[in-house]
Design an enzyme around this catalytic site. Structure first.
Site, PDB file in Angstrom:
ATOM      1  CG  ASP A 161       1.938  77.052 -98.874  1.00 34.47           C
ATOM      2  OD1 ASP A 161       0.746  77.223 -99.174  1.00 34.47           O
ATOM      3  OD2 ASP A 161       2.311  76.862 -97.694  1.00 34.47           O
ATOM      4  CG  HIS A 231      -1.720  77.693 -96.604  1.00 37.72           C
ATOM      5  ND1 HIS A 231      -0.505  77.096 -96.824  1.00 37.72           N
ATOM      6  CD2 HIS A 231      -2.214  77.119 -95.476  1.00 37.72           C
ATOM      7  CE1 HIS A 231      -0.283  76.194 -95.878  1.00 37.72           C
ATOM      8  NE2 HIS A 231      -1.299  76.191 -95.046  1.00 37.72           N
ATOM      9  CB  SER A 568      -0.140  75.438 -92.183  1.00 37.09           C
ATOM     10  OG  SER A 568      -0.505  74.457 -93.088  1.00 37.09           O
TER      11      SER A 568
END
Ligand SMILES: *[C@@H]1O[C@H](CO)[C@@H](O)[C@H](O)[C@H]1NC(C)=O
Ligand SMILES: *[C@@H]1O[C@H](CO)[C@@H](O)[C@H](O)[C@H]1NC(C)=O
Ligand SMILES: *[C@@H]1O[C@H](CO)[C@@H](O)[C@H](O)[C@H]1NC(C)=O
Ligand SMILES: *[C@@H]1O[C@H](CO)[C@@H](O)[C@H](O)[C@H]1NC(C)=O
Ligand SMILES: *[C@@H]1O[C@H](CO)[C@@H](O)[C@H](O)[C@H]1NC(C)=O
Ligand SMILES: *[C@@H]1O[C@H](CO)[C@@H](O)[C@H](O)[C@H]1NC(C)=O
Ligand SMILES: *[C@@H]1O[C@H](CO)[C@@H](O)[C@H](O)[C@H]1NC(C)=O
Ligand SMILES: *[C@@H]1O[C@H](CO)[C@@H](O)[C@H](O)[C@H]1NC(C)=O
Length: 781
Positions: A161, A231, A568
């Site tokens: 990620d 994220h 996600s």
């Protein structure tokens, strides 16, 4: 790409951008030769169980030799190669001219050659919603999976990620013993801003050469696994974050945050880098991270990113996952945020667990009140209006700048609003085209005191609690129409927005998020995708301290926790649960874990009605796969549809790879059987995309519970008859496998136009092993 929902609107711009491929010469070539970084994939290695450094060097040397025969010399080859994959994946990444790449692709030892392209990201009460904290007494489970699996103790979860924010409490090692001795990973902490390890966060590496090959030279800020974007911190803490009491987002949703496997160890592999508009994650870096993570010793890999659906071996993520699964690592991927359009699901390899996104029973409620007495329920995470009173209410078009179109102003796009018209008012903006938080920013820049974000028809009932920079409420399509109609109906429209409050117990839940990418699987329609759905709307998890919760540069707020939405976010929920299953059943294969998760899922919501989609229409397996995850059931599925490496090789034979080609993937000689068929691949779901006349599908079930007799029950798709043979399966011991056949027949030509849906259940009265069935008649009918 990273798969948060917000990033969606950048994707079209980005793909145009990627196609330009910045030229980055590393060695002397004619002035007009266009060079790009290419991945050359050669399949598997023939390493024995003990691999020495000398073996690895030999492979890399072979890569240079091999490439040397195409580019003139081994020296040139050495200069051209940016990664040599020598442990699990057999292949390399090199800067090549298009003609060279085309020549290499013709070589019989080469599986595929493809451009190193950017993937994007697919942007915590969720655990209670799945009853993970409950001692479930309904039936046969004495305990919750959390307790049984000791909260995922010592399972190692890796995440590819944007990196990690190590200072977050979710990654504190309070209460953790020594790092498992099998772990070989490290934290790259050598540079300024490097990430230090502790006994919880046991790995942090970065991979940037694939990015650099496309985006020019990189500077020292890119030599770190530190999360600049948020994220990666969010997804990693969702999968395996430690317990953090008193976690909240801007004061809302206060509670104890924790990941699915709170006692697992976690490792961050930073493969996504932040250019101007949303992160890019290049195939080359993804493959390099897979190589490293497999070798480090992860048990589960979570990937909330992806590109468009593509062939299995023209996609770094799919190749990496293939080699990881071969080594027993569970790979969990997001399905993408391109829904509700059909055929948008990505990460469709049958060795991955592919996760869609749905809501849960918590809302961050804000109400829009209109002076005509209407009170509309919306959602947001933002502060209260300056005063609790009615404000003047206008729509975006009424605030239009002289040089902008009414359509663009309605969407509150950048540069379309006139401050002279918007100042001090509440602005109603239409969803679409730009990020939701950006509309808030534009309203705020135009001097509005608040924003009502109104859904368009496509997004229906899906409303999302974003950390807007001004008081805001996101309302559904129908309510949006009511607001616009009220504005039209009166000379001096007035409205207000109440501050957000977390409300639990919302019904019905889950429903499918409109953004969640949908089947059919365009790569191999015989493999139903997604596999499963999990919470992916308004998920609270840890966040980076490097940027604001809205990701807007002008936003100065910093938060330890943030809400995000996207597949996600649903993906790491499943990764966390896979971690628990791995702790509880260390001997289960990745396919057994996938099967246990799928066959125990539910397709009904908390009102016991079928799960709906974002327009309150019954959802189908094309959006939720087998259904919504039920972790407590997944720990005791009774039977599983298991898969071995040979099953995957058969799958490749059935896809049309010939024996010579399939042997590139296997360490030992293998044979493509004439009978290899996609319909016999031992998937926990059943998809027959082109039924004409009668078709036979075979499956095999493995007992992982207690001995027992299971009987089959079919919920038949309209217009299709299904026979199961045998109708009962008797298992005498654990580990025993039994085969069965399904015969599907069109009842009469002309029926079953388009896809129809049904199900198969094997039950011993105690376990219910469910598979979705999707069938479409061949066009000839
Ligand atoms: C920093 O990196 C070195 C070298 O990999 C490692 O030995 C050390 O444990 C790391 N320190 C921390 C705090 O992670
Ligand atoms: C590295 O590059 C980025 C983006 O171009 C820039 O914002 C940053 O300031 C640079 N950092 C250093 C240490 O030069
Ligand atoms: C959150 O809850 C904890 C414990 O219940 C409490 O101590 C804390 O003050 C709360 N924080 C907020 C912002 O409500
Ligand atoms: C980033 O987005 C902004 C605003 O939408 C746009 O003007 C700009 O061109 C984009 N930059 C890139 C590199 O795509
Ligand atoms: C309109 O003009 C303003 C001020 O010159 C500018 O900032 C804005 O980008 C323009 N908007 C459009 C849609 O051209
Ligand atoms: C409000 O008025 C505008 C312009 O007159 C029109 O285009 C729009 O359809 C109306 N909206 C509603 C919901 O009545
Ligand atoms: C819900 O399903 C219906 C029927 O398949 C479809 O037309 C609609 O677009 C879907 N809505 C959403 C928001 O997914
Ligand atoms: C297998 O397929 C490759 C590529 O299509 C071809 O070159 C090769 O001759 C085939 N081998 C056999 C044994 O058919």
């Amino acid at each position: 790409m990273i798969l948060t929902e917000q990033s969606k609107m950048w994707s079209s711009k980005l793909s145009a951008f990627f196609l330009l491929f910045i030229i980055f010469p590393t060695f002397q070539t004619p002035a007009f030769a266009v060079e790009n970084s290419y991945i050359v994939y050669l399949g598997s290695h023939a390493h024995g169980p003990e691999v020495s450094e000398a073996d690895l060097d030999r492979v890399t040397d072979y890569h240079y030799e091999f490439l040397g025969t195409f580019v003139g010399s081994k020296e040139r080859a050495k200069n051209a190669v940016i990664y040599s994959f020598n442990r699990y994946i057999n292949g390399f990444v090199a800067i090549l001219e298009e003609e060279e790449a085309a020549e290499i692709a013709k070589h019989p030892k080469v599986v595929s050659v493809f451009l190193n392209q950017a993937r994007k990201l697919h942007t915590t009460h969720s655990w209670e919603f799945m009853l993970l904290d409950k001692q479930v007494r309904t039936g046969f489970y004495q305990n919750s999976l959390w307790n049984e699996a000791r909260f995922g103790e010592d399972t190692i979860i890796g995440n590819l990620d944007t990196g990690v924010w190590p200072k977050l409490e979710s990654f504190s090692d309070r209460g953790f013993g020594p790092v498992p001795s099998r772990w070989k990973g490290i934290c790259q902490n050598d540079t300024n801003g490097g990430v230090p390890c502790n006994r919880k966060l046991i790995g942090a590496r970065y991979f940037n050469k694939g990015y650099a090959a496309n985006n020019g030279p990189i500077n020292s800020s890119m030599e770190s696994a530190l999360d600049q974007e948020g994220h990666g911190t969010h997804t990693l803490s969702t999968a395996g974050g430690n317990f953090v009491p008193g976690a909240n987002v801007l004061g809302v949703g206060n509670g104890t945050a924790r990941g699915g496997s709170p006692r697992a160890r976690v490792a961050a592999y930073k493969v996504c880098w932040e250019p101007v508009n949303g992160s890019q994650c290049f195939d080359a870096d993804i493959m390099a991270a897979f190589e490293m993570a497999i070798n480090d010793g992860v048990d589960v890999l979570s990937l909330s990113l992806g590109g468009p659906p593509s062939n299995y071996f023209n996609d770094g993520l799919s190749i990496g996952a293939f080699h990881a699964v071969k080594k027993g690592v569970v790979v969990v991927c997001s399905a993408g945020n391109d829904g509700p359009t059909a055929g948008t699901v990505t990460n469709v390899s049958p060795w991955m667990i592919t996760v869609g996104a749905s809501t849960m029973d918590r809302e961050f409620q804000t109400f829009v009140e209109l002076q005509n007495g209407l009170r509309l329920k919306g959602s947001s995470l933002s502060k209260a209006l300056p005063e609790e009173r009615f404000y003047s209410l206008i729509n975006g078009a009424q605030a239009k700048a002289a040089n902008a179109s009414a359509e663009d102003a309605m969407l509150c796009l950048d540069g379309t609003l006139d401050p002279a018209k918007a100042k001090g008012k509440i602005l109603a903006c239409l969803r679409g085209k730009t990020a939701r938080v950006d509309k808030g920013l534009q309203a705020s820049l135009a001097g509005a005191v608040g924003m009502i974000l109104c859904n368009d028809a496509a997004s229906g009932n899906e409303i999302i609690a974003d950390p807007h920079v001004l008081p805001a409420s996101h309302i559904n399509y129908k309510d949006g129409l009511a607001v616009f109609a009220y504005i039209n109906s009166t000379k001096d429209p007035l409205g207000l927005i109440t501050p957000p409050k977390a409300q639990i117990g919302t019904k019905p839940a889950p429903f499918m998020a409109a953004f969640s990418s949908q089947g059919p699987n365009l790569v191999t329609p015989e493999i139903l995708k997604p596999d499963i759905t999990a919470p992916g709307v308004d998920i609270i998890a840890g966040f980076t301290g490097a940027t604001s919760p809205s990701n807007l540069p002008s936003d100065n707020r910093r938060v330890a926790f943030n809400t995000m939405s996207g597949t996600s976010m649903s993906c790491p929920h499943v990764s966390g649960i896979a971690g628990l299953l791995k702790t509880l059943h260390p001997d289960w294969s990745p396919a057994a874990i996938r099967s246990a998760i799928m066959t125990t899922a539910r397709t009904r919501d908390n009102t016991v009605h079928p799960v709906l989609n974002g327009s309150f229409v019954k959802a189908t397996p094309f959006s939720y796969g087998a259904g919504h995850i039920r972790p407590n059931r997944a720990m005791d599925p009774g039977l599983v549809y298991d898969l071995t490496v040979n099953d995957y090789l058969d799958f490749l034979c059935a896809l049309g790879y010939n024996q010579t080609e399939v042997e590139l993937f296997s360490e030992a000689p293998c044979k493509c059987r004439k009978s290899a068929s996609l319909l016999h691949f031992n998937n926990p779901s059943i998809a027959v995309p082109k039924l004409s006349g009668t078709v036979r599908v075979t499956r095999r079930l493995k007992n992982v519970g207690s001995p027992g007799t299971y009987s089959a029950r079919v919920r038949k798709p309209a217009g299709i008859s299904i026979r199961v043979k045998p109708k009962t399966l008797k298992f005498k011991k654990v580990g025993e496998e039994k085969r069965f056949k399904l015969t599907l027949k069109l009842e009469k030509p002309g029926v079953a136009k388009g896809y129809v849906f049904g199900g198969l259940i094997w039950s011993d009265g105690k376990h219910y092993v469910r598979s979705p069935i999707v069938v479409a008649a061949a066009a000839a009918y």
